[in-house]
Design a protein around this motif. Sequence first.
Motif, short mmCIF file in Angstrom:
data_model
loop_
_atom_site.label_atom_id
_atom_site.label_comp_id
_atom_site.label_asym_id
_atom_site.label_seq_id
_atom_site.Cartn_x
_atom_site.Cartn_y
_atom_site.Cartn_z
N LEU A 1 9.84 -13.24 24.23
CA LEU A 1 11.08 -12.59 23.83
C LEU A 1 12.25 -13.45 24.28
O LEU A 1 12.24 -14.01 25.37
CB LEU A 1 11.14 -11.21 24.52
N ARG A 2 13.23 -13.58 23.44
CA ARG A 2 14.41 -14.35 23.83
C ARG A 2 15.07 -13.71 25.04
O ARG A 2 15.06 -12.49 25.19
CB ARG A 2 15.40 -14.41 22.68
N PRO A 3 15.68 -14.52 25.88
CA PRO A 3 16.28 -13.98 27.12
C PRO A 3 17.36 -12.93 26.87
O PRO A 3 17.55 -12.03 27.68
CB PRO A 3 16.87 -15.21 27.79
N GLU A 4 18.06 -13.03 25.74
CA GLU A 4 19.14 -12.07 25.49
C GLU A 4 18.62 -10.69 25.06
O GLU A 4 19.37 -9.73 24.98
CB GLU A 4 20.15 -12.60 24.48
N TYR A 5 17.33 -10.59 24.73
CA TYR A 5 16.75 -9.31 24.34
C TYR A 5 15.96 -8.72 25.51
O TYR A 5 15.24 -9.40 26.20
CB TYR A 5 15.80 -9.48 23.15
N GLN A 6 16.08 -7.43 25.65
CA GLN A 6 15.31 -6.71 26.65
C GLN A 6 14.48 -5.65 25.93
O GLN A 6 14.97 -5.02 24.99
CB GLN A 6 16.22 -6.03 27.69
N ARG A 7 13.27 -5.41 26.35
CA ARG A 7 12.42 -4.41 25.72
C ARG A 7 13.07 -3.04 25.73
O ARG A 7 12.96 -2.27 24.79
CB ARG A 7 11.06 -4.38 26.45
N SER A 8 13.80 -2.75 26.78
CA SER A 8 14.46 -1.44 26.90
C SER A 8 15.55 -1.24 25.84
O SER A 8 15.93 -0.11 25.56
CB SER A 8 15.05 -1.27 28.29
N ASP A 9 16.03 -2.30 25.22
CA ASP A 9 17.06 -2.19 24.18
C ASP A 9 16.51 -1.58 22.89
O ASP A 9 17.26 -1.12 22.04
CB ASP A 9 17.64 -3.56 23.84
N PHE A 10 15.20 -1.58 22.72
CA PHE A 10 14.59 -1.15 21.47
C PHE A 10 14.13 0.29 21.46
O PHE A 10 13.62 0.76 20.45
CB PHE A 10 13.42 -2.08 21.13
N GLY A 11 14.28 1.01 22.51
CA GLY A 11 13.89 2.42 22.55
C GLY A 11 12.40 2.61 22.72
O GLY A 11 11.63 1.67 22.87
N GLU A 12 12.01 3.87 22.67
CA GLU A 12 10.62 4.24 22.91
C GLU A 12 9.74 3.86 21.71
O GLU A 12 10.12 4.03 20.56
CB GLU A 12 10.53 5.76 23.12
N ILE A 13 8.57 3.37 22.00
CA ILE A 13 7.60 3.06 20.95
C ILE A 13 6.78 4.31 20.69
O ILE A 13 6.23 4.91 21.61
CB ILE A 13 6.67 1.90 21.38
N VAL A 14 6.73 4.73 19.43
CA VAL A 14 5.98 5.94 19.07
C VAL A 14 4.92 5.55 18.05
O VAL A 14 5.23 5.06 16.97
CB VAL A 14 6.93 7.01 18.47
N ARG A 15 3.67 5.76 18.42
CA ARG A 15 2.57 5.44 17.51
C ARG A 15 2.52 6.48 16.38
O ARG A 15 2.56 7.67 16.62
CB ARG A 15 1.26 5.44 18.28
N GLY A 16 2.44 6.00 15.15
CA GLY A 16 2.33 6.89 14.00
C GLY A 16 3.61 7.65 13.70
O GLY A 16 3.57 8.72 13.09
N LYS A 17 4.74 7.09 14.07
CA LYS A 17 6.03 7.77 13.89
C LYS A 17 6.28 8.20 12.44
O LYS A 17 6.81 9.26 12.17
CB LYS A 17 7.14 6.83 14.37
N TYR A 18 5.88 7.37 11.51
CA TYR A 18 6.15 7.64 10.10
C TYR A 18 4.91 8.11 9.34
O TYR A 18 4.93 8.24 8.12
CB TYR A 18 6.73 6.40 9.43
N ALA A 19 3.82 8.38 10.03
CA ALA A 19 2.56 8.73 9.38
C ALA A 19 2.67 9.98 8.51
O ALA A 19 2.18 10.01 7.38
CB ALA A 19 1.46 8.92 10.42
N ASN A 20 3.32 11.03 9.01
CA ASN A 20 3.44 12.26 8.21
C ASN A 20 4.28 12.05 6.96
O ASN A 20 3.96 12.58 5.90
CB ASN A 20 4.03 13.38 9.06
N ARG A 21 5.37 11.28 7.08
CA ARG A 21 6.21 11.02 5.92
C ARG A 21 5.44 10.25 4.86
O ARG A 21 5.52 10.56 3.67
CB ARG A 21 7.45 10.23 6.33
N ILE A 22 4.69 9.25 5.28
CA ILE A 22 3.90 8.47 4.33
C ILE A 22 2.84 9.35 3.67
O ILE A 22 2.62 9.28 2.47
CB ILE A 22 3.25 7.26 5.04
N LYS A 23 2.21 10.20 4.45
CA LYS A 23 1.18 11.10 3.92
C LYS A 23 1.75 12.03 2.85
O LYS A 23 1.13 12.29 1.84
CB LYS A 23 0.57 11.91 5.06
N GLU A 24 2.98 12.52 3.08
CA GLU A 24 3.61 13.43 2.12
C GLU A 24 4.05 12.71 0.85
O GLU A 24 4.09 13.30 -0.22
CB GLU A 24 4.83 14.10 2.76
N GLU A 25 4.39 11.43 0.96
CA GLU A 25 4.94 10.69 -0.17
C GLU A 25 3.88 9.98 -1.01
O GLU A 25 4.19 9.40 -2.03
CB GLU A 25 5.96 9.67 0.32
N THR A 26 2.64 10.03 -0.59
CA THR A 26 1.60 9.33 -1.33
C THR A 26 0.80 10.30 -2.19
O THR A 26 0.80 11.50 -1.93
CB THR A 26 0.67 8.57 -0.36
#
Length: 81
Positions: free
Chosen positions: A12-37
């Motif tokens: 990761l570049r020094p100017e980026y911190q992992r904490s800047d990107f927020g919480e990682i959520v597994r399957g965050k968009y899974a329900n939306r994809i399931k509804e749209e397919t």
Amino acid sequence: MKKVKSETADELRPEYQRSDFGEIVRGKYANRIKEETNVVLLDPDIAEAFPNDEAVNKALRYLLEVAKTSSSLTQRSNDLG
């Protein structure tokens, strides 16, 4: 000639911190994809009867036509009685 891998490619570049990107959520968009397919899973015995999507669509269209025809016949015979 082999390409030389950059030493910083996996870091990761020094100017980026992992904490800047927020919480990682597994399957965050899974329900939306399931509804749209419109993917439908067939049971193995049904899938065996139909070699491809064209065969499934043809059979379902025929079934719809039969259902429409038989319901219109039923309505007409009810109107006569």
